[in-house]
Write a protein that holds these residues in place. Structure first.
Motif, mmCIF file in Angstrom:
data_model
loop_
_atom_site.group_PDB
_atom_site.id
_atom_site.type_symbol
_atom_site.label_atom_id
_atom_site.label_comp_id
_atom_site.label_asym_id
_atom_site.label_seq_id
_atom_site.Cartn_x
_atom_site.Cartn_y
_atom_site.Cartn_z
ATOM 1 N N LEU A 183 -5.212 -8.844 -0.074
ATOM 2 C CA LEU A 183 -4.950 -9.821 -1.125
ATOM 3 C C LEU A 183 -3.506 -10.297 -1.104
ATOM 4 C CD1 LEU A 183 -6.175 -11.319 -3.524
ATOM 5 C CD2 LEU A 183 -5.489 -9.399 -4.982
ATOM 6 N N ASN A 184 -2.555 -9.367 -1.007
ATOM 7 C CA ASN A 184 -1.141 -9.734 -0.996
ATOM 8 C C ASN A 184 -0.606 -10.012 0.404
ATOM 9 O OD1 ASN A 184 -0.776 -9.426 -3.818
ATOM 10 N ND2 ASN A 184 -0.625 -7.193 -3.564
ATOM 11 N N GLY A 185 -1.378 -9.676 1.435
ATOM 12 C CA GLY A 185 -0.913 -9.908 2.799
ATOM 13 C C GLY A 185 0.173 -8.953 3.237
ATOM 14 N N THR A 186 0.206 -7.741 2.692
ATOM 15 C CA THR A 186 1.205 -6.739 3.054
ATOM 16 C C THR A 186 0.536 -5.562 3.743
ATOM 17 O OG1 THR A 186 1.008 -5.707 0.875
ATOM 18 C CG2 THR A 186 2.712 -7.397 1.154
ATOM 19 N N SER A 187 1.346 -4.739 4.393
ATOM 20 C CA SER A 187 0.835 -3.558 5.089
ATOM 21 C C SER A 187 1.943 -2.530 5.208
ATOM 22 C CB SER A 187 0.303 -3.929 6.481
ATOM 23 O OG SER A 187 1.361 -4.436 7.286
ATOM 24 N N MET A 188 1.542 -1.276 5.375
ATOM 25 C CA MET A 188 2.465 -0.169 5.600
ATOM 26 C C MET A 188 1.976 0.616 6.811
ATOM 27 S SD MET A 188 4.907 -0.326 3.335
ATOM 28 C CE MET A 188 5.593 1.319 3.232
ATOM 29 N N ALA A 189 2.941 1.146 7.555
ATOM 30 C CA ALA A 189 2.620 1.794 8.829
ATOM 31 C C ALA A 189 2.752 3.304 8.721
ATOM 32 C CB ALA A 189 3.543 1.274 9.924
ATOM 33 N N LEU B 38 -8.763 9.961 16.624
ATOM 34 C CA LEU B 38 -7.575 10.061 15.787
ATOM 35 C C LEU B 38 -7.983 10.400 14.353
ATOM 36 C CD1 LEU B 38 -5.851 6.773 16.999
ATOM 37 C CD2 LEU B 38 -5.446 9.065 17.895
ATOM 38 N N SER B 39 -7.031 10.993 13.627
ATOM 39 C CA SER B 39 -7.219 11.258 12.200
ATOM 40 C C SER B 39 -5.871 11.154 11.506
ATOM 41 C CB SER B 39 -7.830 12.647 11.970
ATOM 42 O OG SER B 39 -6.889 13.655 12.287
ATOM 43 N N TRP B 40 -5.888 10.827 10.205
ATOM 44 C CA TRP B 40 -4.676 10.704 9.421
ATOM 45 C C TRP B 40 -5.016 10.960 7.958
ATOM 46 C CZ3 TRP B 40 -7.245 6.906 12.022
ATOM 47 C CH2 TRP B 40 -7.875 5.934 11.261
ATOM 48 N N ALA B 41 -3.982 11.285 7.201
ATOM 49 C CA ALA B 41 -4.178 11.542 5.768
ATOM 50 C C ALA B 41 -4.524 10.227 5.069
ATOM 51 C CB ALA B 41 -2.913 12.148 5.171
ATOM 52 N N PRO B 42 -5.513 10.240 4.187
ATOM 53 C CA PRO B 42 -5.900 8.986 3.534
ATOM 54 C C PRO B 42 -4.819 8.476 2.587
ATOM 55 C CG PRO B 42 -7.095 10.836 2.610
ATOM 56 C CD PRO B 42 -6.346 11.366 3.777
ATOM 57 N N TYR C 63 -0.633 4.149 23.282
ATOM 58 C CA TYR C 63 0.077 4.325 22.020
ATOM 59 C C TYR C 63 -0.834 3.844 20.888
ATOM 60 C CZ TYR C 63 4.158 4.887 25.007
ATOM 61 O OH TYR C 63 5.034 5.323 25.955
ATOM 62 N N PHE C 64 -0.896 4.644 19.818
ATOM 63 C CA PHE C 64 -1.794 4.365 18.706
ATOM 64 C C PHE C 64 -0.981 4.236 17.424
ATOM 65 C CE2 PHE C 64 -4.007 6.853 21.893
ATOM 66 C CZ PHE C 64 -5.181 6.134 22.097
ATOM 67 N N ASP C 65 -1.245 3.161 16.674
ATOM 68 C CA ASP C 65 -0.594 2.920 15.393
ATOM 69 C C ASP C 65 -1.668 2.664 14.338
ATOM 70 O OD1 ASP C 65 2.366 2.828 16.035
ATOM 71 O OD2 ASP C 65 1.612 1.351 17.455
ATOM 72 N N ILE C 66 -1.445 3.230 13.141
ATOM 73 C CA ILE C 66 -2.355 3.049 12.014
ATOM 74 C C ILE C 66 -1.601 2.332 10.899
ATOM 75 C CG2 ILE C 66 -3.911 4.176 10.399
ATOM 76 C CD1 ILE C 66 -4.708 4.512 13.308
ATOM 77 N N PHE C 67 -2.196 1.279 10.362
ATOM 78 C CA PHE C 67 -1.621 0.521 9.252
ATOM 79 C C PHE C 67 -2.656 0.475 8.127
ATOM 80 C CE2 PHE C 67 -0.054 -1.230 13.233
ATOM 81 C CZ PHE C 67 1.323 -1.135 13.071
ATOM 82 N N VAL C 68 -2.178 0.647 6.906
ATOM 83 C CA VAL C 68 -3.029 0.417 5.743
ATOM 84 C C VAL C 68 -2.638 -0.955 5.202
ATOM 85 C CG1 VAL C 68 -1.413 1.734 4.292
ATOM 86 C CG2 VAL C 68 -3.716 1.222 3.461
ATOM 87 N N ARG C 69 -3.613 -1.837 5.038
ATOM 88 C CA ARG C 69 -3.359 -3.254 4.770
ATOM 89 C C ARG C 69 -3.894 -3.649 3.397
ATOM 90 N NH1 ARG C 69 -6.376 -8.008 8.071
ATOM 91 N NH2 ARG C 69 -8.109 -6.748 7.251
ATOM 92 N N PRO D 30 0.833 -1.215 0.000
ATOM 93 C CA PRO D 30 0.000 0.000 0.000
ATOM 94 C C PRO D 30 0.862 1.256 0.000
ATOM 95 C CG PRO D 30 -0.734 -1.568 1.663
ATOM 96 C CD PRO D 30 0.577 -2.066 1.179
ATOM 97 N N VAL D 31 0.266 2.354 -0.425
ATOM 98 C CA VAL D 31 0.977 3.626 -0.537
ATOM 99 C C VAL D 31 0.689 4.472 0.693
ATOM 100 C CG1 VAL D 31 1.290 5.709 -1.913
ATOM 101 C CG2 VAL D 31 0.837 3.522 -3.042
ATOM 102 N N ILE D 32 1.766 4.986 1.300
ATOM 103 C CA ILE D 32 1.650 5.888 2.450
ATOM 104 C C ILE D 32 1.688 7.322 1.947
ATOM 105 C CG2 ILE D 32 2.831 6.685 4.538
ATOM 106 C CD1 ILE D 32 1.385 4.136 4.972
ATOM 107 N N PRO D 33 0.830 8.222 2.454
ATOM 108 C CA PRO D 33 0.821 9.611 1.973
ATOM 109 C C PRO D 33 2.095 10.354 2.359
ATOM 110 C CG PRO D 33 -0.634 9.375 3.853
ATOM 111 C CD PRO D 33 -0.200 7.988 3.475
#
Length: 602
Positions: free
Chosen positions: A340-346, A224-228, A331-337, A204-207
């Motif tokens: 299908l490929n089983g990958t994620s970015m933090a 919480l909020s974060w850039a999409p 502590y708060f962590d956001i991951f976009v997952r 996935p792409v991180i902003p």
């Protein structure tokens, strides 16, 4: 004789025949063992020859004999996520080639600990001989590694974050070598190779702004909020979602690290469960009970693992985490997952401290301040909090308190750093509490119930229903509470009573102290009808009422009696005399009021 000799000869012959038979048997057994050993030796030689032909490498003249053979799983496939196990202190290598001189990108995602990885391009001086027959592509890295050539390092990285190298291919490169090393502990990492320009699409792409922002913090919730992520706006957006991770320990750099932490917590829980199972006298019954208990636990909290809570659902970039504990750091962590490929970015995690529950207000007491504490609350219980910081290096202080007016019970508790030092009930008699050894003291006054009738409650003003007179002061050179008189009664001598003077006597102390005598005519209003007369101090008296002040000291407590002659009185008049023990520390001690009437005729 002949018969005996024949019998002896026969016996000897039988003996010899038995020995010969045993020897033959032993020889046959030994021969069998030797034959069996020879058979195993031949079989072992055959197996060694077979495995040598199948697996032993053929060393070339340019390759050293101690070179480690590259295993078949060292080949990195393009367009496929490869998971590598990294033992502590050992370097793992992956090899790959490019079909054509084009752009490439290599992405390495560490799991739960920092790693070091590097990418190198190796160029051969001589091409492999055409006579070499390649059985499969998996043997090619080994032959290239053994051949003479030069190696150039392209990229290096050290850390626990996901790192990506993108660049053009090396035209002269024969093979690329990817080295991965973990120093701290055994870990895992995923590697992905992509050929061609543009992003691989496997991650996935991180902003550009990867920070997680805190919109609001409450008592038990945080918003919480974060850039999409741009991945959720792509045509394949259905396979992406956000994972929100909450814990009270630390931020995690990857979803894999959070899963490893949860797995360790589960293993610890299972070990504790196994220990409890071994202790039971009915193992079958208890095993069934624990299994049912674990199933119920999983049903109740399917997305929680001890202190770790993770929810992977939704595509909104705003989230409110609830059911938190007050006055606790999370502590708060956001991951976009990519499901299908089983990958994620933090994203870059954040931390927030939930609000604490509204605590009582604490009033600071000044040095030597005399304070009246009044309980206005009409309920059955009410309380007040104060703090006091004694001056001086010895940190000694004296707290004096006295219950004035009202029939309610008042309890005073002194504590420091969460430890209760003393608890005493405050009544009409003055209470002295010695403070020693702490920089700050917390003083808690609590009223319990009431013993007053409705008529008395109605008669008294509300402000005087329950009042406590309190004072705190630093005691620089003292080692304990000051001494008090053995009795607070004041005596008058009838024989020494005149038309314009009276003689009073009272008990003193062994310490040098100041005693002051006040007088007033009976019936003058000083609030004694509404307030307990024992609480009337010198601060509430007029200077015109003060008759005299004198110092007195007697080392023998039994003989510590002092007298005073009060003159300038009116004949036939009733007076109320009050004696006060004036002290440098604490509330002045008031003796019991003495009523004396002067003579009409002398």
């Amino acid at each position: 004789m002949l018969s005996q000799w024949r019998r002896r000869a026969c016996t000897t012959e039988e003996t010899n025949q038995g020995a010969i038979t045993d020897a033959v048997a032993e020889q046959s057994e030994e021969t069998g063992k030797m034959a069996l050993a020879s058979l195993f030796q031949c079989l072992g030689t055959f197996l060694v020859m077979f495995w040598s032909v199948s697996w032993c490498p053929v060393h070339s003249a340019s390759a050293p004999e101690n070179e480690v053979t590259v295993r078949p799983n060292a080949w990195l496939s393009e367009g496929k996520i490869t998971t590598m196990t990294l033992p502590k202190g050992r370097t793992r290598r992956l090899y790959f080639t490019l079909r054509k001189a084009a752009a490439m990108s290599v992405t390495v995602s560490p799991c739960d600990s920092p790693i070091e990885w590097s990418l190198s391009a190796r160029t051969l001086k001589d091409k492999p001989l055409k006579s070499q027959q390649w059985s499969s592509k998996k043997s090619m890295p080994e032959m290239w590694w053994r051949g003479p050539g030069t190696e150039e390092k392209i990229h290096t990285f050290s850390g626990s974050a996901v790192d990506n190298y993108s660049g053009p291919a090396y035209p002269r490169a024969s093979i690329y070598i990817l080295r991965l090393h973990s120093k701290q502990q055994s870990s895992r990492a995923t590697v992905y190779l992509h050929q061609g320009p543009g992003p691989s699409g496997a991650f996935p792409v991180i902003p550009a702004d990867p920070r997680v922002h805190t919109l609001g913090v409450g008592l038990t919730s945080v918003t919480l909020s974060w850039a999409p992520s741009a991945s959720l706006a792509s045509p394949a957006q259905d396979k992406y979602d956000y994972c929100v991770l909450v814990n009270s320990e630390r931020n995690f750099h990857s979803l894999c690290a959070a899963q490893e932490n949860a797995r360790e917590e589960r293993d610890k829980t299972r070990e504790k469960t196994e220990k409890k199972r071994r202790v039971t006298a009915w193992p079958i019954l208890k095993e069934w009970w624990w299994e049912q208990w674990e199933v119920d636990l999983e049903k109740q909290s399917p997305t929680s693992d001890g202190d770790l809570q993770c929810v992977c659902e939704g595509t909104e970039s705003v989230c409110t985490v609830s059911e938190l504990l007050p006055d606790t750091q999370y502590y708060f962590d956001i991951f976009v997952r990519d499901r299908l490929n089983g990958t994620s970015m933090a994203y870059e995690g954040t931390a927030a401290w939930t609000h604490g529950e509204a605590g009582p207000s604490i009033t600071t007491l000044r040095e030597g301040e005399l304070r009246w504490v009044t309980f206005h609350d009409g309920g059955p219980r009410s309380e007040k909090f104060f703090s006091f910081h004694p001056h001086g290096s010895q940190q000694n202080g004296l707290l004096t308190a006295q219950n004035c007016g009202g029939g309610s019970k008042v309890q005073i508790t002194v504590s420091s750093k969460g430890r209760v030092l003393t608890t005493e009930a405050v009544g009409k008699d003055m209470v002295q509490i010695w403070l020693h050894g702490s920089q700050v003291y917390l003083i808690h006054l609590e009223r319990e119930g009431t013993a007053m009738s409705k008529s008395s409650t109605t008669a008294l003003p509300e402000v005087l229903k329950t009042s406590v007179k309190m004072q705190t002061s630093s005691a620089y050179h003292r080692k304990g509470v000051p001494s008090r008189p053995s009795t607070l009664q004041v005596k008058s001598f009838n024989r020494l009573r005149g038309c314009d003077s009276v003689t009073l006597a009272w008990m003193g102390t062994e310490e040098r102290s100041l005693y002051c005598v006040y007088r007033r005519k009976l019936g003058s209003q000083h609030g004694e009808d509404a307030l307990d007369a024992s609480c009337l101090g010198p601060e509430s008296r007029s200077d015109t009422e003060r008759v005299l002040c004198k110092y007195f000291q007697e080392l023998n407590p039994r003989r510590a009696v002092t007298t005073a002659v009060i003159g300038s009185l009116e004949a036939g008049t009733t007076y109320v005399f009050d004696v006060y023990l004036m002290r440098r520390w604490g509330i002045p001690v008031k003796y019991a009021s003495k009523i004396v009437k002067t003579r009409k005729e002398c």
